[in-house]
Design an enzyme around this catalytic site. Sequence first.
Site, PDB file in Angstrom:
ATOM      1  CE1 TYR A 173      -6.420   4.023  10.769  1.00  0.00           C
ATOM      2  CE2 TYR A 173      -5.637   4.155   8.505  1.00  0.00           C
ATOM      3  CZ  TYR A 173      -5.563   3.603   9.768  1.00  0.00           C
ATOM      4  OH  TYR A 173      -4.625   2.650  10.029  1.00  0.00           O
ATOM      5  N   PRO A 225      -4.983   0.338  18.327  1.00  0.00           N
ATOM      6  CG  PRO A 225      -6.740  -1.054  17.697  1.00  0.00           C
ATOM      7  CD  PRO A 225      -6.197  -0.291  18.849  1.00  0.00           C
ATOM      8  CE  LYS A 234       3.790   3.446  13.709  1.00  0.00           C
ATOM      9  NZ  LYS A 234       3.713   2.980  12.350  1.00  0.00           N
ATOM     10  CG  HIS A 287      -2.114  -0.871   1.090  1.00  0.00           C
ATOM     11  ND1 HIS A 287      -3.223  -0.751   1.875  1.00  0.00           N
ATOM     12  CD2 HIS A 287      -2.365  -1.885   0.235  1.00  0.00           C
ATOM     13  CE1 HIS A 287      -4.130  -1.651   1.517  1.00  0.00           C
ATOM     14  NE2 HIS A 287      -3.617  -2.371   0.534  1.00  0.00           N
ATOM     15  CE1 TYR A 328      -1.666   3.964   9.435  1.00  0.00           C
ATOM     16  CE2 TYR A 328      -0.370   2.821   7.768  1.00  0.00           C
ATOM     17  CZ  TYR A 328      -1.495   2.895   8.562  1.00  0.00           C
ATOM     18  OH  TYR A 328      -2.445   1.914   8.515  1.00  0.00           O
TER      19      TYR A 328
HETATM   20  C1  FAD Z   1      -8.158  -7.912  19.486  1.00  0.00           C
HETATM   21  C2  FAD Z   1      -6.849  -7.300  19.022  1.00  0.00           C
HETATM   22  C3  FAD Z   1      -6.788  -6.628  17.797  1.00  0.00           C
HETATM   23  C4  FAD Z   1      -5.593  -6.055  17.364  1.00  0.00           C
HETATM   24  N1  FAD Z   1      -5.547  -5.387  16.171  1.00  0.00           N
HETATM   25  C5  FAD Z   1      -4.391  -4.807  15.790  1.00  0.00           C
HETATM   26  C6  FAD Z   1      -4.297  -4.086  14.588  1.00  0.00           C
HETATM   27  O1  FAD Z   1      -5.269  -3.966  13.834  1.00  0.00           O
HETATM   28  N2  FAD Z   1      -3.107  -3.519  14.260  1.00  0.00           N
HETATM   29  C7  FAD Z   1      -1.982  -3.642  15.061  1.00  0.00           C
HETATM   30  O2  FAD Z   1      -0.902  -3.154  14.732  1.00  0.00           O
HETATM   31  N3  FAD Z   1      -2.048  -4.329  16.200  1.00  0.00           N
HETATM   32  C8  FAD Z   1      -3.213  -4.902  16.571  1.00  0.00           C
HETATM   33  N4  FAD Z   1      -3.255  -5.586  17.718  1.00  0.00           N
HETATM   34  C9  FAD Z   1      -2.027  -5.703  18.451  1.00  0.00           C
HETATM   35  C10 FAD Z   1      -1.132  -6.818  17.904  1.00  0.00           C
HETATM   36  O3  FAD Z   1      -1.905  -7.915  17.514  1.00  0.00           O
HETATM   37  C11 FAD Z   1      -0.157  -7.166  19.006  1.00  0.00           C
HETATM   38  O4  FAD Z   1       0.642  -6.018  19.234  1.00  0.00           O
HETATM   39  C12 FAD Z   1       0.726  -8.374  18.706  1.00  0.00           C
HETATM   40  O5  FAD Z   1      -0.028  -9.558  18.747  1.00  0.00           O
HETATM   41  C13 FAD Z   1       1.862  -8.451  19.721  1.00  0.00           C
HETATM   42  O6  FAD Z   1       2.536  -9.672  19.590  1.00  0.00           O
HETATM   43  P1  FAD Z   1       3.178 -10.390  20.845  1.00  0.00           P
HETATM   44  O7  FAD Z   1       3.831 -11.609  20.298  1.00  0.00           O
HETATM   45  O8  FAD Z   1       3.965  -9.402  21.610  1.00  0.00           O
HETATM   46  O9  FAD Z   1       1.962 -10.753  21.803  1.00  0.00           O
HETATM   47  P2  FAD Z   1       0.699 -11.835  21.579  1.00  0.00           P
HETATM   48  O10 FAD Z   1       0.359 -11.807  20.153  1.00  0.00           O
HETATM   49  O11 FAD Z   1      -0.253 -11.429  22.594  1.00  0.00           O
HETATM   50  O12 FAD Z   1       1.397 -13.194  21.915  1.00  0.00           O
HETATM   51  C14 FAD Z   1       1.682 -13.578  23.237  1.00  0.00           C
HETATM   52  C15 FAD Z   1       1.668 -15.087  23.331  1.00  0.00           C
HETATM   53  O13 FAD Z   1       2.026 -15.491  24.643  1.00  0.00           O
HETATM   54  C16 FAD Z   1       1.161 -16.504  25.083  1.00  0.00           C
HETATM   55  N5  FAD Z   1       1.113 -16.484  26.549  1.00  0.00           N
HETATM   56  C17 FAD Z   1       0.437 -15.633  27.355  1.00  0.00           C
HETATM   57  N6  FAD Z   1       0.643 -15.926  28.639  1.00  0.00           N
HETATM   58  C18 FAD Z   1       1.464 -16.993  28.662  1.00  0.00           C
HETATM   59  C19 FAD Z   1       2.032 -17.757  29.694  1.00  0.00           C
HETATM   60  N7  FAD Z   1       1.762 -17.503  30.985  1.00  0.00           N
HETATM   61  N8  FAD Z   1       2.825 -18.785  29.372  1.00  0.00           N
HETATM   62  C20 FAD Z   1       3.106 -19.088  28.080  1.00  0.00           C
HETATM   63  N9  FAD Z   1       2.589 -18.381  27.048  1.00  0.00           N
HETATM   64  C21 FAD Z   1       1.790 -17.353  27.334  1.00  0.00           C
HETATM   65  C22 FAD Z   1      -0.175 -16.172  24.429  1.00  0.00           C
HETATM   66  O14 FAD Z   1      -1.030 -17.315  24.349  1.00  0.00           O
HETATM   67  C23 FAD Z   1       0.286 -15.688  23.065  1.00  0.00           C
HETATM   68  O15 FAD Z   1       0.369 -16.714  22.121  1.00  0.00           O
HETATM   69  C24 FAD Z   1      -4.434  -6.150  18.167  1.00  0.00           C
HETATM   70  C25 FAD Z   1      -4.499  -6.836  19.390  1.00  0.00           C
HETATM   71  C26 FAD Z   1      -5.690  -7.390  19.830  1.00  0.00           C
HETATM   72  C27 FAD Z   1      -5.741  -8.098  21.176  1.00  0.00           C
END
Ligand code: FAD
Length: 391
Positions: free
Chosen positions: A200, A292, A296, A72, A384
């Site tokens: 947006y 969101p 980021k 994009h 962005y």
């Molecule tokens: C509903 C939703 C919509 C979103 N939409 C957007 C968006 O449109 N754009 C955007 O940029 N970001 C969005 N985000 C944010 C983005 O998805 C997250 O920033 C991203 O997933 C971060 O990745 P992560 O690996 O740090 O955490 P997560 O993806 O949360 O991964 C963490 C992992 O750790 C595991 N875990 C948790 N506790 C434990 C434990 N005690 N022991 C072992 N494992 C554990 C979980 O099961 C999970 O698999 C959204 C988030 C949510 C919740």
Amino acid sequence: MRTQVAIVGAGPAGLLLGALLHKSGIDAVIVEQRSADYVLARIRAGVLEETTVGLLEQAGCVQRLHAEGLPHDGTELAFDGRLHRVDFKALTGKRVTVYGQTEVTRDLMDARLAAGLETVYEAQEVTVHGFDGPTPEVRYRKDGAAHVLRCDFIAGCDGYHGVTRASVPASAITTFEKVYPFGWLGILADVPPARDELVYANHERGFALCSQRSRTRSRYYVQCALDDKVERWTDDAFWDELRRRLPDEVAQAVATGPSIEKSIAPLRSFVAEPMRFGRLFLAGDAAHIVPPTGAKGLNLAASDVGYLAQALCEFYRDRSEAAIDAYSTRCLSRVWKAERFSWWFTSLTHRFPDTGDFGRKMQHAELDYLVGSEAASRVLAENYVGLPMGH
Ligand SMILES: Cc1cc2nc3c(=O)[nH]c(=O)nc-3n(C[C@H](O)[C@H](O)[C@H](O)COP(=O)(O)OP(=O)(O)OC[C@H]3O[C@@H](n4cnc5c(N)ncnc54)[C@H](O)[C@@H]3O)c2cc1C
């Protein structure tokens, strides 16, 4: 069991860190509390910065992204019934790539499996110990048996509700938080997107976002009340509300169909400082959350683990702790910039219950200024598309 780096969490942060460490010859085991299918079923982010694509390239996981991801070159802002395009490519020379978080996760999981790397799924009662000394451990139960994973370092990639941040003594950590007075009701549907790029929309009924995952799969959101319930929204009610908030030319192009996922997410800004505690590092949502709006969250998770992989590589290769010592400061400098942008873009585009007509007039004046000024548009575009690593 013993490994060099124990990674808690198999979200995008944990999986990408595992892949980057493997490329540098560093041994890591991932411990995840859910099943792989459960992790893959979570519908979340979809916009990747060039920095994130670069890190996935470094990890050797971009074949499908390059084939199926949608580049994009800009985005559209809608207000007062009109559309205004912000041309990222012309203003910054950069673009973003639309490729779902689910697909990123799948590619990283497949690569991990193909390389025969160890991931413990469905680990229960995960706890972390000894990270203030030389011999940290991750303990968990699996199939009724207790396990201990000894390691040199622990990477806390376990998201906002995870166990790693919660294990740090309260006196060693400072948190900053803002909870917004609304949420996003999101729908995923196998219908072609209304527009080629994201839209947006600032509307008096509330914010709306036209997003997408592919040429045949759309993701739409409308701002909703914090106490709203997803069960109250039929698909038809969602489509009607979405179209009301969009300019006519976009509303008429919205193809509707049955939802394959529908959920409400609260909006929050959150940062935990520092991001390193002895031999424990926090990365991704474990350390920070952004609303969101600025797309980021996933990108910050990727840049955190980019810095961490580099720091661990320097530790094992050069016996240098300099990058490990700098990890938290480097990440937080980038995190706070993304926090500021996500907060500002959210403030500009959403309806706030307490700012009234004056607040709405200010939003419109700022949006007018933004689309009318090349310098202001460039600032939006630069934020962005994201900063290069090192900023
Ligand atoms: C509903 C939703 C919509 C979103 N939409 C957007 C968006 O449109 N754009 C955007 O940029 N970001 C969005 N985000 C944010 C983005 O998805 C997250 O920033 C991203 O997933 C971060 O990745 P992560 O690996 O740090 O955490 P997560 O993806 O949360 O991964 C963490 C992992 O750790 C595991 N875990 C948790 N506790 C434990 C434990 N005690 N022991 C072992 N494992 C554990 C979980 O099961 C999970 O698999 C959204 C988030 C949510 C919740």
